[in-house]
Write a protein that holds these residues in place. Structure first.
Motif, PDB file in Angstrom:
ATOM      1  N   ALA A  32       1.008  -1.164   0.215  1.00  0.00           N
ATOM      2  CA  ALA A  32       0.171  -0.292  -0.697  1.00  0.00           C
ATOM      3  C   ALA A  32       1.000   1.016   0.059  1.00  0.00           C
ATOM      4  O   ALA A  32       1.816   1.192   0.725  1.00  0.00           O
ATOM      5  CB  ALA A  32      -0.624   0.012   0.937  1.00  0.00           C
ATOM      6  N   PRO A  33       0.238   2.311  -0.590  1.00  0.00           N
ATOM      7  CA  PRO A  33       1.599   3.396  -0.443  1.00  0.00           C
ATOM      8  C   PRO A  33       1.945   3.927   1.017  1.00  0.00           C
ATOM      9  O   PRO A  33       1.078   3.848   1.920  1.00  0.00           O
ATOM     10  CB  PRO A  33      -0.038   4.331  -0.205  1.00  0.00           C
ATOM     11  CG  PRO A  33      -0.487   3.910  -1.195  1.00  0.00           C
ATOM     12  CD  PRO A  33      -1.037   2.784  -1.085  1.00  0.00           C
ATOM     13  N   GLY A  34       3.201   3.917   1.101  1.00  0.00           N
ATOM     14  CA  GLY A  34       3.309   4.011   2.607  1.00  0.00           C
ATOM     15  C   GLY A  34       3.874   2.874   3.223  1.00  0.00           C
ATOM     16  O   GLY A  34       4.688   3.128   4.219  1.00  0.00           O
ATOM     17  N   HIS A  35       3.593   1.423   3.138  1.00  0.00           N
ATOM     18  CA  HIS A  35       3.719   0.409   3.430  1.00  0.00           C
ATOM     19  C   HIS A  35       5.081  -0.509   2.754  1.00  0.00           C
ATOM     20  O   HIS A  35       4.008  -0.748   2.085  1.00  0.00           O
ATOM     21  CB  HIS A  35       2.329   0.477   4.166  1.00  0.00           C
ATOM     22  CG  HIS A  35       1.330   0.904   4.499  1.00  0.00           C
ATOM     23  ND1 HIS A  35       1.617   0.982   6.748  1.00  0.00           N
ATOM     24  CD2 HIS A  35       0.606   1.935   4.822  1.00  0.00           C
ATOM     25  CE1 HIS A  35       1.012   2.226   6.494  1.00  0.00           C
ATOM     26  NE2 HIS A  35      -0.043   3.137   6.002  1.00  0.00           N
ATOM     27  N   LEU A  36       5.860  -0.455   3.811  1.00  0.00           N
ATOM     28  CA  LEU A  36       6.653  -1.496   2.916  1.00  0.00           C
ATOM     29  C   LEU A  36       6.150  -3.180   3.328  1.00  0.00           C
ATOM     30  O   LEU A  36       6.148  -3.299   5.097  1.00  0.00           O
ATOM     31  CB  LEU A  36       8.561  -1.486   3.235  1.00  0.00           C
ATOM     32  CG  LEU A  36       9.049  -2.131   3.159  1.00  0.00           C
ATOM     33  CD1 LEU A  36       9.330  -1.905   1.111  1.00  0.00           C
ATOM     34  CD2 LEU A  36      10.245  -1.570   3.234  1.00  0.00           C
ATOM     35  N   LEU A  37       6.210  -4.130   3.136  1.00  0.00           N
ATOM     36  CA  LEU A  37       6.231  -5.548   3.420  1.00  0.00           C
ATOM     37  C   LEU A  37       7.490  -6.278   3.892  1.00  0.00           C
ATOM     38  O   LEU A  37       8.297  -5.919   2.896  1.00  0.00           O
ATOM     39  CB  LEU A  37       5.295  -6.394   2.005  1.00  0.00           C
ATOM     40  CG  LEU A  37       5.321  -8.173   2.763  1.00  0.00           C
ATOM     41  CD1 LEU A  37       4.411  -7.809   3.761  1.00  0.00           C
ATOM     42  CD2 LEU A  37       4.917  -8.602   1.485  1.00  0.00           C
ATOM     43  N   ALA A 152      -5.509  -5.322   7.182  1.00  0.00           N
ATOM     44  CA  ALA A 152      -6.061  -4.048   7.633  1.00  0.00           C
ATOM     45  C   ALA A 152      -5.035  -3.459   7.654  1.00  0.00           C
ATOM     46  O   ALA A 152      -4.233  -3.905   8.604  1.00  0.00           O
ATOM     47  CB  ALA A 152      -7.125  -4.178   8.470  1.00  0.00           C
ATOM     48  N   LEU A 153      -5.159  -2.017   7.607  1.00  0.00           N
ATOM     49  CA  LEU A 153      -4.422  -0.814   8.189  1.00  0.00           C
ATOM     50  C   LEU A 153      -5.265   0.440   8.931  1.00  0.00           C
ATOM     51  O   LEU A 153      -6.322   0.248   8.803  1.00  0.00           O
ATOM     52  CB  LEU A 153      -3.492   0.147   7.459  1.00  0.00           C
ATOM     53  CG  LEU A 153      -2.528  -0.685   6.492  1.00  0.00           C
ATOM     54  CD1 LEU A 153      -2.351   0.336   4.873  1.00  0.00           C
ATOM     55  CD2 LEU A 153      -1.100  -0.933   7.469  1.00  0.00           C
ATOM     56  N   ASP A 154      -4.732   0.223  10.410  1.00  0.00           N
ATOM     57  CA  ASP A 154      -5.891   0.992  11.760  1.00  0.00           C
ATOM     58  C   ASP A 154      -6.529   0.329  11.291  1.00  0.00           C
ATOM     59  O   ASP A 154      -8.219   1.440  11.762  1.00  0.00           O
ATOM     60  CB  ASP A 154      -5.304   2.928  10.957  1.00  0.00           C
ATOM     61  CG  ASP A 154      -3.636   3.097  10.658  1.00  0.00           C
ATOM     62  OD1 ASP A 154      -2.895   3.005  12.017  1.00  0.00           O
ATOM     63  OD2 ASP A 154      -3.681   3.483  10.302  1.00  0.00           O
ATOM     64  N   GLY A 155      -7.031  -0.806  11.611  1.00  0.00           N
ATOM     65  CA  GLY A 155      -8.862  -0.795  11.387  1.00  0.00           C
ATOM     66  C   GLY A 155      -9.779  -1.422  10.093  1.00  0.00           C
ATOM     67  O   GLY A 155     -11.088  -1.572  10.096  1.00  0.00           O
ATOM     68  N   VAL A 156      -8.704  -0.496   9.109  1.00  0.00           N
ATOM     69  CA  VAL A 156      -9.540  -0.412   7.628  1.00  0.00           C
ATOM     70  C   VAL A 156      -8.719  -1.649   7.011  1.00  0.00           C
ATOM     71  O   VAL A 156      -8.067  -1.678   6.708  1.00  0.00           O
ATOM     72  CB  VAL A 156      -9.119   1.344   6.761  1.00  0.00           C
ATOM     73  CG1 VAL A 156     -10.411   1.352   5.579  1.00  0.00           C
ATOM     74  CG2 VAL A 156      -9.394   1.625   8.206  1.00  0.00           C
ATOM     75  N   ASP A 157     -10.104  -1.896   6.473  1.00  0.00           N
ATOM     76  CA  ASP A 157      -9.528  -3.216   5.321  1.00  0.00           C
ATOM     77  C   ASP A 157      -9.367  -2.951   3.985  1.00  0.00           C
ATOM     78  O   ASP A 157      -9.980  -1.683   2.929  1.00  0.00           O
ATOM     79  CB  ASP A 157     -10.846  -4.439   4.911  1.00  0.00           C
ATOM     80  CG  ASP A 157     -11.271  -5.314   5.683  1.00  0.00           C
ATOM     81  OD1 ASP A 157     -10.138  -4.930   7.232  1.00  0.00           O
ATOM     82  OD2 ASP A 157     -12.596  -5.357   6.002  1.00  0.00           O
ATOM     83  N   THR A 179      -7.983  -2.030  -2.060  1.00  0.00           N
ATOM     84  CA  THR A 179      -8.366  -0.469  -2.630  1.00  0.00           C
ATOM     85  C   THR A 179      -7.533   0.351  -2.120  1.00  0.00           C
ATOM     86  O   THR A 179      -7.635   1.600  -2.038  1.00  0.00           O
ATOM     87  CB  THR A 179      -9.226  -0.893  -0.573  1.00  0.00           C
ATOM     88  OG1 THR A 179      -9.218  -1.016   0.562  1.00  0.00           O
ATOM     89  CG2 THR A 179     -10.993  -1.670  -0.944  1.00  0.00           C
ATOM     90  N   ALA A 180      -6.232   0.360  -1.482  1.00  0.00           N
ATOM     91  CA  ALA A 180      -4.921   0.683  -1.098  1.00  0.00           C
ATOM     92  C   ALA A 180      -4.780   0.920  -2.274  1.00  0.00           C
ATOM     93  O   ALA A 180      -4.433   2.445  -2.595  1.00  0.00           O
ATOM     94  CB  ALA A 180      -3.378   0.025   0.034  1.00  0.00           C
ATOM     95  N   TRP A 181      -4.210   0.586  -3.399  1.00  0.00           N
ATOM     96  CA  TRP A 181      -3.999   1.245  -4.721  1.00  0.00           C
ATOM     97  C   TRP A 181      -4.712   0.973  -5.560  1.00  0.00           C
ATOM     98  O   TRP A 181      -4.552   1.866  -7.125  1.00  0.00           O
ATOM     99  CB  TRP A 181      -3.184  -0.047  -5.378  1.00  0.00           C
ATOM    100  CG  TRP A 181      -1.273  -0.530  -4.736  1.00  0.00           C
ATOM    101  CD1 TRP A 181      -1.275  -1.363  -4.721  1.00  0.00           C
ATOM    102  CD2 TRP A 181      -0.580   0.432  -4.727  1.00  0.00           C
ATOM    103  NE1 TRP A 181       0.023  -0.902  -3.558  1.00  0.00           N
ATOM    104  CE2 TRP A 181      -0.148  -0.054  -3.964  1.00  0.00           C
ATOM    105  CE3 TRP A 181      -0.459   1.888  -4.490  1.00  0.00           C
ATOM    106  CZ2 TRP A 181       2.063   0.856  -3.155  1.00  0.00           C
ATOM    107  CZ3 TRP A 181       0.882   2.904  -4.721  1.00  0.00           C
ATOM    108  CH2 TRP A 181       1.614   2.201  -3.825  1.00  0.00           C
ATOM    109  N   GLY A 182      -5.962   0.781  -5.435  1.00  0.00           N
ATOM    110  CA  GLY A 182      -7.754   0.521  -6.555  1.00  0.00           C
ATOM    111  C   GLY A 182      -7.695   0.155  -7.334  1.00  0.00           C
ATOM    112  O   GLY A 182      -8.101   0.442  -8.157  1.00  0.00           O
TER     113      GLY A 182
END
Length: 194
Positions: A32-37, A152-157, A179-182
């Motif tokens: 997701a934007p700004g989130h590295l695995l 989920a990030l911050d409780g949002v799927d 949904t993070a990348w759409g």
């Protein structure tokens, strides 16, 4: 038209609608934007495998399709993507050391993010306990219920994977929504002999 479909499909599968990545940044496994695995090891999949895939991407009312081949061994992951004419569009190699390298055709858009594709594939197929460790530093959480995996990030799927042919089956049919990348992805996979 086929080339436009394949290029656009790769673009939306691998890229966010933000800045164009350069060099090694494009190889970073961002889910997701700004989130590295945090990459596990290829061998953490638990077995050696090869898949042949047909991928359909839906984004912004458009539909795009392309084919891929994935090979996983205890020490290495390899992906090759081809366009509708069978031309090699890109390749991704992920070593046990964590090193990710990519090759890409000159005609691919600069926004193509091989690292994002790698992150997606890991989230689709690696075991839940491995993913929980890999996601721990990002603040994301993994939930599995039946044949569905959600991140989920911050409780949002932000990611939802529905395994349509059985619990986390790598071979068969799955649908994936990021949904993070759409984008939405429909994947048909066939396991072939390694």
């Amino acid at each position: 038209m086929k080339m436009r479909i394949c290029i656009a499909g790769l673009l939306w599968l691998l890229a966010a609608c933000g800045n164009v990545p350069t060099g090694d940044e494009a190889n970073r496994p961002m889910f997701a934007p700004g989130h590295l695995l945090n990459l596990p090891h290829p061998g953490d999949l638990g077995r050696a495998v090869e898949w042949s895939q047909h991928i359909i991407v839906r984004h912004d009312g458009e539909v795009f399709a392309f084919d891929g081949r994935i090979s996983v061994t205890p020490d290495r992951f390899r992906l090759v993507g081809v366009d509708g004419l069978g031309r090699r569009a890109m390749g991704v190699t992920w070593e046990r050391s964590g090193r990710v390298t990519a090759t890409r055709a000159d005609w691919l858009p600069a926004q193509v993010r091989p690292g994002a594709m790698l992150a997606d594939i890991i989230l689709l197929y690696w075991p839940a306990d491995v993913l929980r460790r890999s996601l721990a530093g990002s603040g994301a959480t993994l939930r599995e219920v039946g044949n569905t995996r959600t991140i989920a990030l911050d409780g949002v799927d932000i990611l939802r994977i529905d395994y349509l042919t059985g619990r986390h089956s790598a071979a068969g049919h799955l649908k994936y929504r990021n949904t993070a990348w759409g984008y939405d992805i429909d994947v048909q996979s066939i396991e072939v002999a390694p």
